[in-house]
Design an enzyme around this catalytic site. Structure first.
Site, PDB file in Angstrom:
ATOM      1  N   THR A 123       0.866  -1.191   0.000  1.00  0.00           N
ATOM      2  CA  THR A 123       0.000   0.000   0.000  1.00  0.00           C
ATOM      3  C   THR A 123       0.896   1.232   0.000  1.00  0.00           C
ATOM      4  O   THR A 123       1.666   1.438   0.935  1.00  0.00           O
ATOM      5  CB  THR A 123      -0.897  -0.009   1.258  1.00  0.00           C
ATOM      6  OG1 THR A 123      -1.632  -1.231   1.265  1.00  0.00           O
ATOM      7  CG2 THR A 123      -1.825   1.181   1.278  1.00  0.00           C
ATOM      8  N   PHE A 258     -18.650  -3.856   8.578  1.00  0.00           N
ATOM      9  CA  PHE A 258     -17.968  -2.736   9.256  1.00  0.00           C
ATOM     10  C   PHE A 258     -18.960  -1.797   9.938  1.00  0.00           C
ATOM     11  O   PHE A 258     -18.771  -0.594   9.968  1.00  0.00           O
ATOM     12  CB  PHE A 258     -17.047  -1.986   8.273  1.00  0.00           C
ATOM     13  CG  PHE A 258     -15.841  -2.811   7.929  1.00  0.00           C
ATOM     14  CD1 PHE A 258     -14.645  -2.618   8.604  1.00  0.00           C
ATOM     15  CD2 PHE A 258     -15.917  -3.817   6.990  1.00  0.00           C
ATOM     16  CE1 PHE A 258     -13.545  -3.407   8.337  1.00  0.00           C
ATOM     17  CE2 PHE A 258     -14.824  -4.625   6.709  1.00  0.00           C
ATOM     18  CZ  PHE A 258     -13.640  -4.415   7.383  1.00  0.00           C
ATOM     19  N   LEU A 259     -20.026  -2.384  10.445  1.00  0.00           N
ATOM     20  CA  LEU A 259     -21.023  -1.584  11.169  1.00  0.00           C
ATOM     21  C   LEU A 259     -21.141  -2.053  12.614  1.00  0.00           C
ATOM     22  O   LEU A 259     -22.189  -1.905  13.219  1.00  0.00           O
ATOM     23  CB  LEU A 259     -22.390  -1.700  10.487  1.00  0.00           C
ATOM     24  CG  LEU A 259     -22.657  -0.786   9.291  1.00  0.00           C
ATOM     25  CD1 LEU A 259     -24.112  -0.860   8.874  1.00  0.00           C
ATOM     26  CD2 LEU A 259     -22.290   0.678   9.578  1.00  0.00           C
ATOM     27  N   GLY A 262     -16.768  -1.044  18.527  1.00  0.00           N
ATOM     28  CA  GLY A 262     -15.685  -1.728  19.232  1.00  0.00           C
ATOM     29  C   GLY A 262     -14.830  -0.711  19.960  1.00  0.00           C
ATOM     30  O   GLY A 262     -15.202   0.465  20.074  1.00  0.00           O
ATOM     31  N   CYS A 269      -3.135  -1.831   9.122  1.00  0.00           N
ATOM     32  CA  CYS A 269      -3.487  -1.044   7.932  1.00  0.00           C
ATOM     33  C   CYS A 269      -4.280   0.235   8.214  1.00  0.00           C
ATOM     34  O   CYS A 269      -3.836   1.319   7.853  1.00  0.00           O
ATOM     35  CB  CYS A 269      -4.250  -1.915   6.950  1.00  0.00           C
ATOM     36  SG  CYS A 269      -3.195  -3.185   6.227  1.00  0.00           S
ATOM     37  N   LYS A 330      -8.008  -8.108  15.876  1.00  0.00           N
ATOM     38  CA  LYS A 330      -9.248  -8.780  15.478  1.00  0.00           C
ATOM     39  C   LYS A 330      -9.025 -10.286  15.623  1.00  0.00           C
ATOM     40  O   LYS A 330      -7.883 -10.735  15.785  1.00  0.00           O
ATOM     41  CB  LYS A 330      -9.654  -8.392  14.069  1.00  0.00           C
ATOM     42  CG  LYS A 330      -8.731  -8.866  12.983  1.00  0.00           C
ATOM     43  CD  LYS A 330      -9.464  -8.640  11.692  1.00  0.00           C
ATOM     44  CE  LYS A 330      -8.688  -8.975  10.490  1.00  0.00           C
ATOM     45  NZ  LYS A 330      -9.456  -8.884   9.281  1.00  0.00           N
TER      46      LYS A 330
END
Ligand code: NAD
Length: 444
Positions: A123, A258-259, A262, A269, A330
């Site tokens: 990236t 991704f809703l 947390g 990243c 995660k």
């Protein structure tokens, strides 16, 4: 096709094993000798589900090789992938550190006599491929090559599947020759999925490909910061974030991914890519105000998480004992980079809290990064430790934790606070076990 991959970390190793799996002959290269020695014996230095099997299968099939000597593999290859790290610069200014990428450009420059496509998988900021081209040309004006951008979108924990069944493959190139080689490399994925080429491979110019990666990660980080703030609002207005997320996610334009709230996004990243894109925007005087807020909200979310833990300890932290479940950023990975546990645990230790911690895969790395006072537990020690602590905090939603049989200790749980930052458990059931259970943004 013969392919070399420089950098055999999370991305390089998965890419190498998967490209071998779909029929290519792959040389995975790395400057880390110990890593290469392990890999040559079929030992995987990281935890990634399915990867060990894939690597061993392809070593045995004679399609996957590991080496720390780049000369022959590169000379032998038609494509050379760069998959080295691009961390935030050590100066702390948020820019991506491109020294590893540029070092590779220099190292391979003398080995490009026969035409090769140099593929940047790391990236990188817009303009990096251009700079790689310039560096190679500077060290070897006779080098015969093109540079293409092929950013990687795999998710740690599901990387093998993501590579073999991607939503899309993005390729940035202005060379037909490079386009042809890259099409050949990815053609087996098209054959497996039985889809038209255009629906899987997206060809674009190099700058756009480089930006697609940063913009995608930044958008996902935006969803997380957004939902974290909505979860905080839920707590104020007696709404329930799980229901709100489900209701929102049923709209295809929004999608359910991704809703989930947390303790703040982490990982190798999102934090670095968000700040790198902010720097690119700043440099180009094209502000990304939403993204600035995303980064700020994430910092605030980590602080809010620490505050919540202090609150359940009644703001008298010294001498208290807290059991932390989950340390990696995660589940299904051993990656501890930028994990929320790395900011939350030291803040508690500093206040005199004794931390007991468990993680199915992250402990070896955690031991290097967390304060030495932290005591690490085996999975079978979790239940017997719970009655001895003042609070339990769940930071990572490893599925194993759902297998904990709290009924075995129900009579010893005397309203122990249980702060579930991932809403993994049901309040009713946890209350039945005797916990004073609290999820994030929940009123159920
Ligand atoms: P990593 O740190 O796990 O691996 C990088 C590897 O490159 C290391 O093994 C290192 O020894 C090796 N290396 C560095 N310089 C080298 C050189 N000159 N020659 C040979 N080997 C060299 O990094 P990663 O997580 O695999 O990330 C690689 C890139 O992919 C980054 O740009 C990252 O942002 C991007 N990316 C990562 C993920 C992810 O989930 N980890 C997903 C998509 C994209």
């Amino acid at each position: 096709m013969k392919i070399s991959i420089i950098g055999s970390g999370y991305v390089g190793l998965v890419t190498g094993a998967c490209l071998a799996q779909i029929g290519h002959l792959v040389y995975c290269l790395d400057k880390d000798r110990k890593k290469i020695q392990k890999l040559q014996k079929g030992q995987i230095p990281i935890y990634e589900p399915g990867l060990e099997k894939l690597v061993n299968h392809n070593i045995k099939a004679g399609k996957l090789y590991f080496s720390n000597k780049i000369k022959k593999p590169i000379q032998d290859s038609q494509a050379v992938f760069i998959a080295v790290g691009t961390p935030s610069s050590r100066r702390g200014d948020g820019y991506a550190d491109l020294s590893y990428v540029y070092e590779v450009a220099k190292q391979i420059s003398g080995l490009l006599q026969n035409y090769k496509v140099v593929v940047n998988k790391s990236t990188v900021p817009i303009g990096t491929a251009q700079e790689v081209k310039r560096i190679i040309g500077q060290y070897n004006p006779k080098a015969n090559f093109d540079v293409a951008s092929n950013p990687e979108f795999l998710k740690e924990g599901a990387a093998v599947n993501d590579f073999l069944e991607p939503d899309r493959v993005v390729i940035g190139t202005n060379s037909q020759r490079a386009e042809k080689i890259l099409t050949q490399i990815y053609q087996p994925l098209i054959n497996i999925q039985k889809v038209p080429r255009q629906s899987l491979i997206f060809f674009t110019d190099i700058a756009s490909a480089e930006l697609i990666k940063y913009a995608s990660n930044s958008f996902l980080a935006t969803k997380i910061s957004f939902i974290n703030e909505i979860a905080a609002l839920c707590e104020k207005v007696s709404a329930d974030i799980v229901d709100v997320s489900v209701g929102m996610g049923m709209d295809k334009r929004i999608s359910k991914y991704f809703l989930k709230p947390g303790p703040g996004y982490g990982g190798s990243c999102f934090p670095k890519d968000v700040t790198a894109l902010l720097r690119i925007a700043q440099e180009n005087e094209s502000p990304l105000r939403i993204l600035e807020a995303v980064a700020e909200v994430n910092i605030a979310q980590k602080a809010r998480s620490i505050k919540k833990i202090k609150q359940i300890l009644k703001n008298r932290e010294a001498g208290k004992k807290v059991l932390v479940l989950g340390l990696t950023f995660k589940p299904d990975t051993d990656d501890m980079r930028q994990a929320p546990s790395l900011s939350i645990i030291p803040a508690l230790v500093e206040k005199g809290v004794q931390i007991y911690a468990h993680d199915p895969r992250g402990i070896p790395e955690a031991k290097k990064l967390l304060p030495k006072q932290v005591k690490y537990l085996q999975f079978n020690e979790i239940l017997k430790t719970i009655p001895q602590v003042d609070a339990v905090v769940l930071l990572t939603e490893w599925k194993q934790y759902q297998k904990l049989d709290f009924t075995k200790i129900t009579k010893h749980i005397k309203k122990t606070p249980f702060l579930d930052f991932r809403n993994l458990f049901s309040k009713q059931i946890m209350q039945k076990h005797g916990f004073k259970y609290q999820g994030l943004g929940r009123n159920k």
